[in-house]
Enzyme design. Structure first.
Site, PDB file in Angstrom:
ATOM      1  N   HIS A  60      47.900 -42.349 -25.271  1.00  0.00           N
ATOM      2  CA  HIS A  60      49.298 -42.523 -25.706  1.00  0.00           C
ATOM      3  C   HIS A  60      49.402 -43.463 -26.915  1.00  0.00           C
ATOM      4  O   HIS A  60      50.462 -43.555 -27.529  1.00  0.00           O
ATOM      5  CB  HIS A  60      50.130 -43.060 -24.543  1.00  0.00           C
ATOM      6  CG  HIS A  60      51.550 -42.581 -24.555  1.00  0.00           C
ATOM      7  ND1 HIS A  60      52.159 -42.069 -25.683  1.00  0.00           N
ATOM      8  CD2 HIS A  60      52.498 -42.516 -23.568  1.00  0.00           C
ATOM      9  CE1 HIS A  60      53.410 -41.734 -25.404  1.00  0.00           C
ATOM     10  NE2 HIS A  60      53.633 -41.986 -24.122  1.00  0.00           N
ATOM     11  N   ASP A  95      51.907 -38.955 -29.008  1.00  0.00           N
ATOM     12  CA  ASP A  95      53.209 -39.135 -28.361  1.00  0.00           C
ATOM     13  C   ASP A  95      53.415 -38.078 -27.275  1.00  0.00           C
ATOM     14  O   ASP A  95      52.765 -37.026 -27.278  1.00  0.00           O
ATOM     15  CB  ASP A  95      54.340 -39.042 -29.386  1.00  0.00           C
ATOM     16  CG  ASP A  95      54.298 -40.194 -30.382  1.00  0.00           C
ATOM     17  OD1 ASP A  95      53.825 -41.275 -29.996  1.00  0.00           O
ATOM     18  OD2 ASP A  95      54.734 -39.999 -31.538  1.00  0.00           O
TER      19      ASP A  95
END
Length: 529
Positions: free
Chosen positions: A500, A504
């Site tokens: 992450h 995204d």
């Protein structure tokens, strides 16, 4: 006099080029000092001095190309005392051999040392997995005599010439450093002229690391063990070794540990306060010595973890500690792909010589999605993002020794037949233990198929430094709604684990949706949609 020869640097490498000499004839060198840089068609690496001494002669000039096993330099003793000591030891050994052996047991010729080759740029030690030959056995040139295991792969060491294995110096299960002598090979002789079995030598109480475990620096605790390559990084970058947790045997600090500490800044030395020294309680604790192993019960068995298994454990834990790992899920209707396989399986097998499996469709679907979402194909390097405009797909393969992840190169330009052939070859090499370092290096994205073992759903762990891994699962018929009607379809759960920090949530979901669309409508792959 010690010979410096070109080691076996890889299964498919037969010659190297002398890039540069770091020491010249007449220079005094210390053990593990780099003396020459060699280049192959795959990488460059340094050869280090096997002992203290003087580089007395250079036989191959810079820029010349020579074969593996070629003598390129000679080293002499650095002092009279060292030479005398060596001769004394040699004399004692000869006297002992003559005393213990029958009068007919005389050497019929010279012997050569079998040394641990340089098996990779970041590898400083190996484990002797198994001896395929024993003392007294006759061996042919290029015949496998010992299997070595590193934290990346296992490989066999072959005899440089025909002869008889006269001595084994490192026992199975012991660790040896690059350049260390494992055994000695004598010239062919009759069975009656063979010496008695040799006792495997131990380098130190920690297990076969002669001349290495004593490598210490002012900031290294007395009980710390720092491998030579790691020591060089620590010294050159002024790191605090007490802040580095070793992942090697008995807590030894390896090159990878030092490099990781350098990259994340966790081992930087703290400046001492001007007013008063830092209290002992504030300083970083030294690596904790491994606790004594507990006693095993009658119905228990203790087996030492292989280097490969230790590395798998360390890398998976590093992935959890380093990446901001998250998993997103979806499911795919496999009806269309199953219909294509059923319709064309005979023709495909006849033309390509391999069966048409599911994996080739998944590889193509992932490449298509990676082109649309390039961050999943990228990696983080410090504060930079490296975008990769090629698609080398790592394929997770389970073996008896553990999970390995060989790489299918340039998957974007391969046909379905080429992908199936490539995966088949890598799988066979993995099961036979013949994967090379190059087979494992440089993947950009990983696919793991837990479905072959019956897994219904799982969250795969990232394969650092990659930013994404796709988990495939078992195909199960389930009721689903299609055009407002309940139908039974063969469904598969898909799981994408991603970092992450770089990917995204929107990009991760988009990637997985594109994979789903390509699987449910394979014509999109033909039309590049």
């Amino acid at each position: 006099m010690t010979d410096i020869v070109i080691p076996n640097v890889g299964e498919s490498v037969s010659e190297v080029t002398i890039a540069s000499w770091m020491a010249q004839a007449g220079d005094t060198v210390k053990k593990d000092d780099p003396i020459v840089e060699i280049e192959t068609d795959k990488a460059s690496q340094e050869l280090v001095a096997p002992e203290d001494g003087v580089l007395s002669e250079i036989l191959v000039a810079e820029g010349e190309t020579v074969a593996v096993g070629t003598l390129i330099a000679k080293m002499g003793e650095g002092s009279g005392k060292a030479a005398a000591k060596k001769e004394a030891v040699k004399g004692d050994a000869e006297v002992k051999a003559q005393t213990e052996a029958p009068a007919s047991n005389k050497s019929s010729g010279s012997s050569i040392d079998i040394n641990v080759p340089n098996v990779g740029e970041s590898v400083s030690e190996v484990t002797v997995a198994s001896w395929m030959k024993q003392v007294g056995d006759a061996v042919e040139k290029d015949e496998a005599i010992v299997e070595l295991e590193t934290d990346k792969a296992a490989q066999e060491l072959v005899a440089p010439r025909s002869g008889v294995l006269t001595e084994i110096l490192v026992a199975e299960g012991d660790i040896a450093t690059i350049g260390q002598t494992l055994a000695r090979l004598g010239e062919s002789q009759s069975t009656g002229d063979l010496p008695g079995p040799a006792t495997a030598a131990k380098g130190d109480e920690g297990g076969g690391l002669a001349g290495v475990s004593g490598t210490n620096f002012d900031d290294v605790p007395n009980d710390a063990r720092v491998m030579p390559a790691a020591a060089k990084i620590i010294r050159e970058n002024d790191l605090d070794a007490s802040k580095i947790t070793g992942s090697g045997k008995d807590g030894r600090i390896l090159k990878a540990d030092a490099a990781q500490a350098l990259s994340d800044g966790s081992a930087k030395k703290s400046a001492a306060p001007a007013a008063a020294p830092t209290p002992p309680s504030v300083s970083a604790p030294a690596p904790v010595a491994p606790s004594a192993p507990r006693e095993t019960g009658e119905r228990e068995e203790r087996v030492r973890m292989s280097r490969l298994r230790q590395t798998i454990a360390r890398r998976l834990k590093d992935a959890q500690n380093t990446a901001a790992m998250l998993t997103t899920y979806n499911e795919a209707d496999m009806s269309e792909i199953m219909a294509i396989r059923s319709k064309y399986k005979e023709v495909f097998l006849k033309k390509h010589g391999v069966k048409l499996g599911f994996m080739s469709f998944f590889v193509k679907a992932c490449v298509q999605a990676l082109k649309e979402v390039p961050t999943v194909n990228a990696e983080i390097d410090g504060t930079d993002i490296i975008y990769k405009n090629f698609y080398d797909i790592s394929i997770a393969v389970g073996t008896d020794k553990g999970l390995v992840v060989p790489v299918l190169r340039d998957a974007d330009v391969l046909s379905l037949g080429g992908i199936e052939k490539g995966i088949g070859e890598l799988g066979a090499k993995a099961r036979d233990g013949n994967l090379s370092m190059d087979d494992m290096r440089g993947g950009t994205f990983t696919i793991s198929n837990g479905g072959v073992y019956g897994s219904l759903m799982s969250s795969p762990i990232l394969n650092p430094p990659q930013s994404g891994i796709l988990g495939m699962h078992t195909i199960q018929k389930r009721p689903v709604v299609v055009n407002d009607e309940m139908v039974i379809r063969p469904m598969m759960y898909l799981a994408l684990s991603y970092d992450h920090r770089i990917v995204d949530g929107k990009e991760a979901v988009t990637f997985l949706v594109r994979v789903k669309e390509c699987l449910e409508d394979p014509e999109r792959l033909l039309l590049d949609l």
